[in-house]
Design a protein around this motif. Structure first.
Motif, short mmCIF file in Angstrom:
data_model
loop_
_atom_site.label_atom_id
_atom_site.label_comp_id
_atom_site.label_asym_id
_atom_site.label_seq_id
_atom_site.Cartn_x
_atom_site.Cartn_y
_atom_site.Cartn_z
N ASP A 222 0.70 -0.85 0.12
CA ASP A 222 -0.02 -0.03 -0.07
C ASP A 222 0.89 1.19 0.13
N LEU A 223 1.97 1.15 0.81
CA LEU A 223 2.84 2.34 0.71
C LEU A 223 3.59 2.50 -0.48
N ALA A 224 3.88 1.47 -0.97
CA ALA A 224 4.74 1.68 -2.18
C ALA A 224 3.49 1.98 -3.29
N GLY A 225 2.54 1.51 -3.34
CA GLY A 225 1.53 1.95 -4.32
C GLY A 225 1.36 3.28 -4.27
N THR A 226 1.47 3.99 -3.01
CA THR A 226 1.33 5.75 -3.22
C THR A 226 2.56 6.37 -3.89
N GLN A 227 3.65 5.83 -3.70
CA GLN A 227 4.85 6.25 -4.27
C GLN A 227 4.70 6.20 -5.84
N PRO A 234 12.30 4.18 -6.97
CA PRO A 234 12.56 3.39 -5.61
C PRO A 234 13.65 4.03 -4.61
N TYR A 235 13.29 4.10 -3.39
CA TYR A 235 14.28 4.40 -2.48
C TYR A 235 14.14 3.97 -1.22
N ALA A 236 15.10 4.05 -0.41
CA ALA A 236 15.09 3.44 1.10
C ALA A 236 14.30 4.48 2.11
N GLY A 237 13.35 4.01 2.61
CA GLY A 237 12.37 5.01 3.30
C GLY A 237 11.41 4.07 4.15
N GLU A 238 10.16 4.60 4.54
CA GLU A 238 9.26 3.77 5.28
C GLU A 238 8.76 2.52 4.79
N GLU A 239 8.84 2.70 3.10
CA GLU A 239 7.92 1.67 2.45
C GLU A 239 9.08 0.71 2.62
N LEU A 240 10.25 0.56 2.41
CA LEU A 240 11.03 -0.46 2.33
C LEU A 240 11.46 -0.97 3.73
N ASP A 241 11.31 -0.20 4.91
CA ASP A 241 11.23 -0.65 6.17
C ASP A 241 10.22 -1.50 6.58
N SER A 242 9.00 -1.26 6.27
CA SER A 242 7.71 -2.09 6.21
C SER A 242 8.00 -3.38 5.48
N PHE A 243 8.26 -3.40 4.33
CA PHE A 243 8.58 -4.61 3.42
C PHE A 243 9.73 -5.59 4.13
N VAL A 244 10.77 -4.96 4.65
CA VAL A 244 11.92 -5.89 5.18
C VAL A 244 11.31 -6.38 6.57
N ASP A 245 10.27 -5.47 7.26
CA ASP A 245 9.82 -6.00 8.72
C ASP A 245 9.06 -7.15 8.31
N ALA A 246 8.27 -7.23 7.22
CA ALA A 246 7.29 -8.51 6.98
C ALA A 246 8.21 -9.71 6.90
N TYR A 247 9.28 -9.57 6.35
CA TYR A 247 10.08 -10.74 6.28
C TYR A 247 10.97 -11.03 7.40
N ALA A 248 11.32 -10.22 7.95
CA ALA A 248 11.98 -10.28 9.42
C ALA A 248 11.37 -11.22 10.28
N SER A 249 9.91 -10.80 10.16
CA SER A 249 9.21 -11.51 11.18
C SER A 249 8.90 -12.91 10.93
N VAL A 250 9.05 -13.24 9.62
CA VAL A 250 8.73 -14.81 9.37
C VAL A 250 10.04 -15.39 9.58
N TYR A 251 11.15 -14.74 9.37
CA TYR A 251 12.53 -15.51 9.45
C TYR A 251 12.93 -15.41 11.14
N GLY A 252 12.18 -14.82 11.69
CA GLY A 252 12.57 -14.60 13.14
C GLY A 252 13.98 -13.99 13.58
#
Length: 315
Positions: A222-227, A234-252
């Motif tokens: 949703d955040l990336a869609g706005t951009q 593409p840039y490293a910001g809130e959108e990317l942080d949210s993206f990485v957090d989703a995967y980090a939660s799965v991989y522990g």
């Protein structure tokens, strides 16, 4: 109209007064919609004073296209006539909407065949001939259900399907019909699990739940869609942080530079279904308009931001 000594009229007099044919009056009477008051000595139908109002109501309801069964409900349930009529009209409107959508899809399909080069007509006929009008999205949903993690909770699956399965436009252009037909062909062709290509994260989602992964990805998309709508690179910001957090939660794992490098490597080798998302964008975007973001285009934007960041840090 009721000038006879008994206050009744003949079928011809009733038909003339109501502006309908004798055949129509006979049809309504034979089906119990217009009761007769009596029969003459010669066996002819006779109708009472209330028949004219009832017949005019019948004519109006039928003029709206209501089927006989719905007309009968309205006439029989006098105590709730308004409610029954409202329900009947609403149901008929819904049915007409579906019929109109089907006609628009057929019209666009015919234009698609008519306007294409002769050498392409056989292929286009084959494509659009496999799709119902209006088209069903059930095959698309089945495709994704087979692709999603096996223990995906029902609510998370429904949320994902809402984003991944495009709703066909009610009034499509020929290009949108062609895109949907190609999408349909893509998801219904025989293929193996390997060809469907599940991402690496599905293998690690058992402990934490795939719903956590896809809920996090939905926020990031949703955040990336706005951009994407703003035309931002593409840039490293809130959108990317949210993206990485989703995967980090799965991989522990925690979100660290090292994890981002590992994640970038995993995503670079994940199977891709780019063609699906390209066709989705064509289905939901009117010709000539800027492409609407899809989960696929949002994922690509976020991965590009992650790849650029990790490459810059490595340099």
């Amino acid at each position: 109209m009721f000038m006879s000594h008994d206050g009744l009229c003949s079928i011809g007099e009733l038909a003339e007064s109501a502006g309908v044919t004798v055949k129509a009056v006979r049809f309504y009477s034979d089906n119990g919609l217009l009761p007769e008051a009596a029969r003459s000595a010669g066996g002819h139908r006779r109708y009472g004073p209330d028949a004219l109002g009832r017949l005019r109501l019948l004519r109006s309801l039928r003029a709206l296209g209501l089927p006989v069964r719905e007309v009968r409900r309205v006439l029989d349930e006098e105590d709730a006539a308004d409610s029954v009529l409202e329900d009947a009209v609403a149901g008929h409107l819904s049915e007409l909407g579906s019929q109109l959508t089907a006609l628009r899809w057929r019209e666009a399909g015919l234009r698609l065949v008519l306007e294409c080069p002769p050498g392409e007509r056989a292929d286009r006929l084959r494509l659009i001939g496999a799709v119902t009008a209006p088209p069903s999205t059930a095959p698309l949903a089945r495709f994704w259900r087979a692709w999603l993690p096996p223990r995906m909770p029902a609510r998370a699956t429904a949320a994902f399907l809402e984003a991944a399965v495009p709703q066909p436009p009610a009034d499509p252009e020929p290009e949108q019909v062609l895109a949907f037909a190609r999408l349909y062909a893509m998801v219904t062709r025989p293929c193996t699990d390997a060809e469907q290509g599940r991402p690496e994260a599905h293998k690690a989602s058992g402990a934490h739940g795939p719903d956590v992964l896809y809920a996090g990805l939905a926020r990031a998309y949703d955040l990336a869609g706005t951009q994407l709508r703003r035309g931002r690179d593409p840039y490293a910001g809130e959108e990317l942080d949210s993206f990485v957090d989703a995967y980090a939660s799965v991989y522990g794992s925690r979100d660290t530079p090292a994890f981002r490098r590992v994640l970038a490597g995993h995503l670079a080798t994940d199977p891709r279904i780019d063609r699906y998302w390209e066709l989705v964008a064509e289905v939901i975007t009117p010709p000539g308009a800027a492409p609407e973001p899809t989960p696929g285009s949002a994922h690509d934007w976020l991965f590009a931001a992650l790849d650029a960041q990790t490459a810059a840090e490595a340099a």
